[in-house]
Design an enzyme around this catalytic site. Structure first.
Site, PDB file in Angstrom:
ATOM      1  N   LYS A  69      -8.019  51.512 -32.164  1.00  0.00           N
ATOM      2  CA  LYS A  69      -7.865  51.796 -30.345  1.00  0.00           C
ATOM      3  C   LYS A  69      -6.388  51.551 -30.069  1.00  0.00           C
ATOM      4  CE  LYS A  69     -11.377  48.703 -29.891  1.00  0.00           C
ATOM      5  NZ  LYS A  69     -11.640  47.182 -29.689  1.00  0.00           N
ATOM      6  N   LYS A  88      -6.425  52.762 -40.525  1.00  0.00           N
ATOM      7  CA  LYS A  88      -7.870  52.676 -40.138  1.00  0.00           C
ATOM      8  C   LYS A  88      -7.515  53.579 -38.747  1.00  0.00           C
ATOM      9  CE  LYS A  88      -7.874  48.475 -37.805  1.00  0.00           C
ATOM     10  NZ  LYS A  88      -8.451  47.361 -37.198  1.00  0.00           N
ATOM     11  N   LYS A 139       0.199  42.723 -37.389  1.00  0.00           N
ATOM     12  CA  LYS A 139       0.490  42.878 -36.163  1.00  0.00           C
ATOM     13  C   LYS A 139       1.819  42.032 -35.999  1.00  0.00           C
ATOM     14  CE  LYS A 139      -3.854  43.763 -34.119  1.00  0.00           C
ATOM     15  NZ  LYS A 139      -5.060  43.280 -33.323  1.00  0.00           N
TER      16      LYS A 139
HETATM   17  P1  TYM Z   1     -12.589  45.592 -32.806  1.00  0.00           P
HETATM   18  O1  TYM Z   1     -12.627  45.504 -31.343  1.00  0.00           O
HETATM   19  O2  TYM Z   1     -11.416  45.884 -33.593  1.00  0.00           O
HETATM   20  O3  TYM Z   1     -13.671  46.230 -33.204  1.00  0.00           O
HETATM   21  C1  TYM Z   1     -15.193  46.246 -33.002  1.00  0.00           C
HETATM   22  C2  TYM Z   1     -15.965  46.574 -34.273  1.00  0.00           C
HETATM   23  O4  TYM Z   1     -15.649  47.896 -34.657  1.00  0.00           O
HETATM   24  C3  TYM Z   1     -15.244  47.930 -36.204  1.00  0.00           C
HETATM   25  N1  TYM Z   1     -14.278  48.776 -36.369  1.00  0.00           N
HETATM   26  C4  TYM Z   1     -14.544  49.740 -37.174  1.00  0.00           C
HETATM   27  N2  TYM Z   1     -15.370  50.063 -38.248  1.00  0.00           N
HETATM   28  C5  TYM Z   1     -15.044  51.225 -39.005  1.00  0.00           C
HETATM   29  N3  TYM Z   1     -13.803  51.922 -38.925  1.00  0.00           N
HETATM   30  C6  TYM Z   1     -12.875  51.418 -38.079  1.00  0.00           C
HETATM   31  N4  TYM Z   1     -11.772  52.558 -38.108  1.00  0.00           N
HETATM   32  C7  TYM Z   1     -13.052  50.460 -37.264  1.00  0.00           C
HETATM   33  N5  TYM Z   1     -12.449  49.929 -36.279  1.00  0.00           N
HETATM   34  C8  TYM Z   1     -12.949  48.729 -35.719  1.00  0.00           C
HETATM   35  C9  TYM Z   1     -14.704  46.336 -36.185  1.00  0.00           C
HETATM   36  O5  TYM Z   1     -14.737  46.010 -37.643  1.00  0.00           O
HETATM   37  C10 TYM Z   1     -15.702  45.497 -35.555  1.00  0.00           C
HETATM   38  O6  TYM Z   1     -16.938  45.157 -36.114  1.00  0.00           O
HETATM   39  N6  TYM Z   1     -11.847  40.586 -33.782  1.00  0.00           N
HETATM   40  C11 TYM Z   1     -12.634  41.643 -33.628  1.00  0.00           C
HETATM   41  C12 TYM Z   1     -13.699  41.266 -32.271  1.00  0.00           C
HETATM   42  C13 TYM Z   1     -14.318  39.855 -32.584  1.00  0.00           C
HETATM   43  C14 TYM Z   1     -15.497  39.769 -33.291  1.00  0.00           C
HETATM   44  C15 TYM Z   1     -15.765  38.173 -33.027  1.00  0.00           C
HETATM   45  C16 TYM Z   1     -16.318  40.466 -33.759  1.00  0.00           C
HETATM   46  C17 TYM Z   1     -13.958  38.883 -31.795  1.00  0.00           C
HETATM   47  N7  TYM Z   1     -14.857  37.991 -31.857  1.00  0.00           N
HETATM   48  C18 TYM Z   1     -16.954  37.625 -33.441  1.00  0.00           C
HETATM   49  C19 TYM Z   1     -17.415  39.609 -34.721  1.00  0.00           C
HETATM   50  C20 TYM Z   1     -17.800  38.304 -34.551  1.00  0.00           C
HETATM   51  C21 TYM Z   1     -12.203  42.856 -33.245  1.00  0.00           C
HETATM   52  O7  TYM Z   1     -11.058  43.073 -33.059  1.00  0.00           O
HETATM   53  O8  TYM Z   1     -12.977  44.136 -33.264  1.00  0.00           O
END
Ligand code: TYM
Length: 336
Positions: free
Chosen positions: A200, A197, A115
């Site tokens: 969003k 990947k 990023k």
């Molecule tokens: P985020 O919002 O990007 O994604 C939420 C969850 O979806 C999974 N994910 C995917 N899995 C498979 N293929 C993909 N293309 C894909 N894109 C996203 C992510 O691995 C995630 O499990 N930093 C985290 C949010 C967060 C968090 C936490 C997670 C904040 N605090 C504490 C676990 C524990 C995030 O941006 O996820």
């Protein structure tokens, strides 16, 4: 013998719309844990402000994400659904944890480097601090298990290091959480650029299958997905586009990839293959969309889910926060 259930904590950002990667790699697997664990599922609105955003859209997409959580099977009677900004403790704990986290470790995080490279001079300190806030999300609930997709594994590993460092510095306080990454669907790739990947925040919205895309839009995106040269329908390293579609199809139906490859033998060209993938995706998402529509219109139900989740999450968060502030050496807060 203790009858306390182990604790699961995980979260998603409410930036933009949730996509099928979030569902297959994350939310769907969370729903399977409800009976065996005490589950906390957050919507991390404070993480969402580390990148440029529009406040009114954040408010709307936080509520949409909540409705989608429920529509995807996270039953609010059997787990706690909460907004991160509603629970006192996430940022307080993040500050304390930041003071035991080496700066170099944050600078080495893959997601920060990606990023930061894209944002150049505009990169803010919040983006660097992001994994510390994420560690605080997990440790505030003293979670045993953190289910995530492949891309978040490094952040959970950092959280374990931070917990270990805190325990060593101040005495045993946090459990070291285990990370759980599903075997299929952990990394769904962009339909337009299968080297990356599905995300969003991707500028090209044709690369992502959003959970709320209409069936005709889902079909169109799948039909125009980038495929590879040749006509073989097999999952192989030199065929990332076809492999990604097979992965989505397999995760959507539960059928092994080898069985799907076999079913495609004899198909002429990629078009009929893509149609089968589209059928599977539409049947997977249609019931979720119906449940979402019913709930999104029911504002008072959403409000009560938010209130109930915030209260339960806060209760657990206070327990950890007061323990941590005591160990850190802060004078006890005056009681009201
Ligand atoms: P985020 O919002 O990007 O994604 C939420 C969850 O979806 C999974 N994910 C995917 N899995 C498979 N293929 C993909 N293309 C894909 N894109 C996203 C992510 O691995 C995630 O499990 N930093 C985290 C949010 C967060 C968090 C936490 C997670 C904040 N605090 C504490 C676990 C524990 C995030 O941006 O996820």
């Amino acid at each position: 013998m203790s009858t306390e259930r182990k604790v699961v904590l995980t979260c998603a950002q409410p930036t933009g719309n949730l996509h099928i990667g979030n569902y297959l790699g994350a939310i769907r697997n969370w729903a399977e844990l409800l009976d065996d664990y005490e589950c906390y599922f957050g919507i991390v609105d404070m993480h969402a402000i580390t990148v440029p955003y529009v406040p009114a859209e954040l408010r709307r997409s936080s509520l949409d994400t909540l409705a989608l959580y429920v529509a995807c099977g996270l039953d609010p009677e059997r787990c706690r659904l909460f907004l991160q900004s509603h629970v006192t403790g996430h940022t307080e704990l993040a500050w304390i944890l930041g003071c035991v986290t080496p700066l170099g470790q944050l600078e080495r995080m893959t997601q920060f480097k990606d990023k930061a490279r894209r944002q150049g001079e505009r990169v803010n300190a919040g983006l660097l601090y992001y994994p510390v806030l994420m560690a605080a999300d997990i440790l505030l609930y003293n979670a045993d298990l953190v289910p995530v997709g492949e891309d978040q594994k490094q952040h959970v590993e950092l959280c374990r290091d931070i917990a270990h460092k805190f325990n060593n510095t101040y005495s045993e306080t946090f459990r070291l959480p285990d990370v759980y990454v599903p075997s299929t669907g952990a990394r769904i790739r962009s339909l337009q650029d299968p080297e990356r990947k599905m995300s969003k925040s991707d500028d090209n919205t044709n690369g992502a299958l959003y959970l709320l895309d209409e069936p005709r839009v889902l079909r169109k995106k799948i039909m125009s997905a980038v495929t590879d040269s040749g006509s073989e329908i097999v999952a192989r390293e030199d065929k990332p586009g076809v492999t990604n579609l097979l992965t989505i199809w397999s995760a959507a139906t539960g059928r092994p990839i080898a069985e799907l490859e076999e079913a495609c033998r004899g198909l002429s060209g990629y078009a009929p293959f893509k149609e089968l993938v589209a059928d599977a995706v539409v049947s997977l998402l249609e019931p979720i969309q119906l449940r979402y529509k019913a709930l999104a219109e029911d504002k008072s139900r959403l409000e009560s889910i938010i209130a109930q989740g915030a209260e339960a999450a806060q209760k657990r968060a206070w327990r950890t926060l007061s323990k941590v502030t005591r160990k850190t050496g802060f004078v006890e807060r005056p009681r009201k």
